[in-house]
Design an enzyme around this catalytic site. Structure first.
Site, PDB file in Angstrom:
ATOM      1  N   GLY A   1       0.823  -1.221   0.000  1.00  0.00           N
ATOM      2  CA  GLY A   1       0.000   0.000   0.000  1.00  0.00           C
ATOM      3  C   GLY A   1       0.852   1.264   0.000  1.00  0.00           C
TER       4      GLY A   1
ATOM      5  CG  ASN B   1      -4.797  14.663   6.638  1.00  0.00           C
ATOM      6  OD1 ASN B   1      -4.881  14.728   7.855  1.00  0.00           O
ATOM      7  ND2 ASN B   1      -5.848  14.705   5.841  1.00  0.00           N
TER       8      ASN B   1
ATOM      9  CG  ASN C   1     -12.871   8.108  -1.057  1.00  0.00           C
ATOM     10  OD1 ASN C   1     -13.930   8.303  -1.650  1.00  0.00           O
ATOM     11  ND2 ASN C   1     -12.417   6.890  -0.796  1.00  0.00           N
TER      12      ASN C   1
ATOM     13  CB  SER D   1      -6.089   7.302  11.958  1.00  0.00           C
ATOM     14  OG  SER D   1      -6.720   8.444  11.441  1.00  0.00           O
TER      15      SER D   1
ATOM     16  CE  LYS E   1      -6.578   2.489  11.022  1.00  0.00           C
ATOM     17  NZ  LYS E   1      -5.542   1.494  10.699  1.00  0.00           N
TER      18      LYS E   1
ATOM     19  NE  ARG F   1      -9.079  17.196   7.891  1.00  0.00           N
ATOM     20  CZ  ARG F   1     -10.067  18.070   8.155  1.00  0.00           C
ATOM     21  NH1 ARG F   1      -9.794  19.284   8.609  1.00  0.00           N
ATOM     22  NH2 ARG F   1     -11.323  17.711   7.961  1.00  0.00           N
TER      23      ARG F   1
ATOM     24  CE1 TYR G   1      -9.307   3.797   8.760  1.00  0.00           C
ATOM     25  CE2 TYR G   1      -9.923   6.032   9.367  1.00  0.00           C
ATOM     26  CZ  TYR G   1      -8.954   5.099   9.069  1.00  0.00           C
ATOM     27  OH  TYR G   1      -7.642   5.460   9.103  1.00  0.00           O
TER      28      TYR G   1
HETATM   29  N1  UFG Z   1     -11.595  17.888   0.757  1.00  0.00           N
HETATM   30  C1  UFG Z   1     -12.173  18.681  -0.236  1.00  0.00           C
HETATM   31  N2  UFG Z   1     -12.428  18.103  -1.441  1.00  0.00           N
HETATM   32  C2  UFG Z   1     -12.141  16.791  -1.734  1.00  0.00           C
HETATM   33  C3  UFG Z   1     -11.544  16.007  -0.709  1.00  0.00           C
HETATM   34  C4  UFG Z   1     -11.295  16.578   0.516  1.00  0.00           C
HETATM   35  O1  UFG Z   1     -12.449  19.857  -0.025  1.00  0.00           O
HETATM   36  O2  UFG Z   1     -12.409  16.329  -2.846  1.00  0.00           O
HETATM   37  C5  UFG Z   1     -11.242  18.520   2.049  1.00  0.00           C
HETATM   38  C6  UFG Z   1     -11.923  17.898   3.255  1.00  0.00           C
HETATM   39  O3  UFG Z   1     -13.156  18.507   3.506  1.00  0.00           O
HETATM   40  C7  UFG Z   1     -10.871  18.174   4.357  1.00  0.00           C
HETATM   41  C8  UFG Z   1      -9.537  18.134   3.609  1.00  0.00           C
HETATM   42  O4  UFG Z   1      -9.853  18.331   2.238  1.00  0.00           O
HETATM   43  O5  UFG Z   1     -11.037  19.471   4.859  1.00  0.00           O
HETATM   44  C9  UFG Z   1      -8.800  16.812   3.750  1.00  0.00           C
HETATM   45  O6  UFG Z   1      -9.663  15.739   3.380  1.00  0.00           O
HETATM   46  P1  UFG Z   1      -9.108  14.264   3.118  1.00  0.00           P
HETATM   47  O7  UFG Z   1     -10.259  13.426   2.677  1.00  0.00           O
HETATM   48  O8  UFG Z   1      -7.913  14.320   2.240  1.00  0.00           O
HETATM   49  O9  UFG Z   1      -8.579  13.800   4.554  1.00  0.00           O
HETATM   50  P2  UFG Z   1      -9.357  13.755   5.959  1.00  0.00           P
HETATM   51  O10 UFG Z   1      -8.647  14.713   6.852  1.00  0.00           O
HETATM   52  O11 UFG Z   1     -10.805  13.892   5.818  1.00  0.00           O
HETATM   53  O12 UFG Z   1      -9.107  12.243   6.393  1.00  0.00           O
HETATM   54  C10 UFG Z   1      -7.812  11.709   6.510  1.00  0.00           C
HETATM   55  C11 UFG Z   1      -7.864  10.228   6.179  1.00  0.00           C
HETATM   56  C12 UFG Z   1      -8.660   9.474   7.196  1.00  0.00           C
HETATM   57  C13 UFG Z   1      -8.171   9.766   8.556  1.00  0.00           C
HETATM   58  C14 UFG Z   1      -8.096  11.245   8.811  1.00  0.00           C
HETATM   59  C15 UFG Z   1      -7.383  11.461  10.108  1.00  0.00           C
HETATM   60  O13 UFG Z   1      -8.456  10.025   4.913  1.00  0.00           O
HETATM   61  O14 UFG Z   1      -8.496   8.088   6.958  1.00  0.00           O
HETATM   62  O15 UFG Z   1      -7.351  11.895   7.790  1.00  0.00           O
HETATM   63  O16 UFG Z   1      -7.432  12.759  10.502  1.00  0.00           O
HETATM   64  F1  UFG Z   1      -8.990   9.200   9.455  1.00  0.00           F
END
Ligand code: UFG
Length: 343
Positions: free
Chosen positions: A11, A179, A198, A125, A153, A231, A149
């Site tokens: 991965g 992140n 995603n 996480s 964890k 983030r 999910y």
């Molecule tokens: N975002 C957008 N557009 C997108 C995708 C994300 O605006 O298409 C924003 C989200 O709202 C967030 C930021 O970008 O503000 C980061 O989003 P991510 O999906 O990249 O990451 P997350 O912080 O939501 O989640 C990540 C991991 C999770 C983990 C988490 C831990 O994907 O598995 O960090 O804090 F649990």
């Protein structure tokens, strides 16, 4: 020398960690089901290190398969990355997440005890902090989870805590990742999700490359400097190196369990990331502001002091470098790493 068993080693984070382990002279045994990664990642690892690590294709939910791995191989320590990790999917198919993430971990822990393996680094996480009351986040902040999910964890962290209390000779290092983004500087390894990504940076990368039309920015009314979510983005190679520091610590400490934030300590907004990526890729990245994504929080970034003091580890690479490495990977592999080894 005995193996470091790396579950999920093909991965994104796992493969970069395998590269750092090989560079440090460790013998690595990768176990992966390949449901979310490709076997050709092993060839990519060889391109970078000159070594193709030993690989076993197995589903860790299969108790007999895990027992065979521990019986047939001399294992010194385990880094456990394998697991399902899509937050949205976990809400739709929770049982699959509990079944997969929990059973696989229990199988590993049972076999560690049965075979006298006493060191484990676990991929946790920042999601275990839920919606934190303040930032930066310290390891002693209250824990909670908002989706299946995240609950897997948290539950695994609790299982490890209980084991650590009951069994004096085990050593657990729980790494709470923020992140991870970026790619290996060679361009031969990077984030290679199946289908439409995603997460923000893989999505932005595909817009920059003209594969997707525009970025959807999920809300601009958060309590942050520009209204978009903040983030702690960390270079995957920095994150990989934290695992080597954790393994070293497990050899030296008498603590049965320790937990560390693995982040840079800096928070960047969605718009900051888009602009950094524009600079790295030399293109304009179109975006639109859309609805908030359910479950997202305003800001999440680490206080990484504990990792610095105890693991003697800290992140080196900044956001510009993360974006440049990501751009290079996508330029070299616009379709992702090929499935077919004859490329
Ligand atoms: N975002 C957008 N557009 C997108 C995708 C994300 O605006 O298409 C924003 C989200 O709202 C967030 C930021 O970008 O503000 C980061 O989003 P991510 O999906 O990249 O990451 P997350 O912080 O939501 O989640 C990540 C991991 C999770 C983990 C988490 C831990 O994907 O598995 O960090 O804090 F649990």
């Amino acid at each position: 020398m005995a193996y470091v068993l790396v579950t999920g080693g093909t991965g994104f984070i796992g493969s970069h960690t395998v590269v750092e382990l090989i560079k440090a002279g460790r013998d690595v045994l990768i176990v992966d089901s390949l449901i979310n990664s490709k076997k050709t990642v092993l060839d990519q690892i060889k391109k970078i290190t000159g070594v193709k690590p030993k690989f076993i294709k197995a589903d860790l939910v299969d108790e007999n398969a895990v027992t065979r791995i521990f019986t047939d191989n001399e294992i010194d320590s385990v880094i456990h990355f394998a697991g399902l990790k899509a937050v949205g999917e976990s809400v739709k198919i929770p049982l699959m997440y509990y079944q997969n993430n929990l059973i696989s971990t229990l199988n590993i822990l049972n076999n560690m005890l049965a075979h006298g393996v006493d060191k484990l680094v676990f991929s946790s996480s920042a999601t275990v902090y839920g919606d934190p009351a303040s930032v930066p986040i310290r390891e002693d902040f209250p824990l909670s989870a908002t989706n299946p999910y995240g609950r897997t964890k948290l539950m695994i962290e609790q299982i490890l805590s209980d084991m650590a209390k009951a069994i004096p000779h085990v050593r657990f290092s729980v790494l709470r990742y923020f992140n991870p983004i970026g790619a290996h500087e060679s361009g031969h390894l990077g984030e290679d999700p199946r289908g439409i990504p995603n997460n923000l940076v893989p999505y932005v990368a595909r817009v920059a490359a003209g594969i997707l039309p525009q970025v959807n920015v999920f809300g601009n009314d958060y309590k942050t400097h520009d209204g978009t979510g903040v983030r702690d983005y960390i270079h995957v190679v920095d994150l990989a190196r934290a695992h080597l520091a954790a393994l070293k610590r497990l050899d030296e400490t008498n603590e049965t369990i320790e937990r560390f934030n693995i982040g840079t300590g800096k928070g960047y907004s969605v718009l900051d990331v888009i602009h950094a990526y524009e600079k790295a890729a030399g293109v304009k990245i179109p975006y639109v502001i859309t609805e908030r994504r359910s479950g997202d929080i305003d800001a999440c970034y680490a206080d990484p002091t504990k990792a610095k003091e105890i693991l003697h580890w800290e992140a080196e690479y900044d956001l510009d470098r993360m974006c440049r490495d990501s751009v290079r990977f996508l330029e070299m592999y616009p379709e992702g790493i090929p499935e077919d080894a004859s490329f």
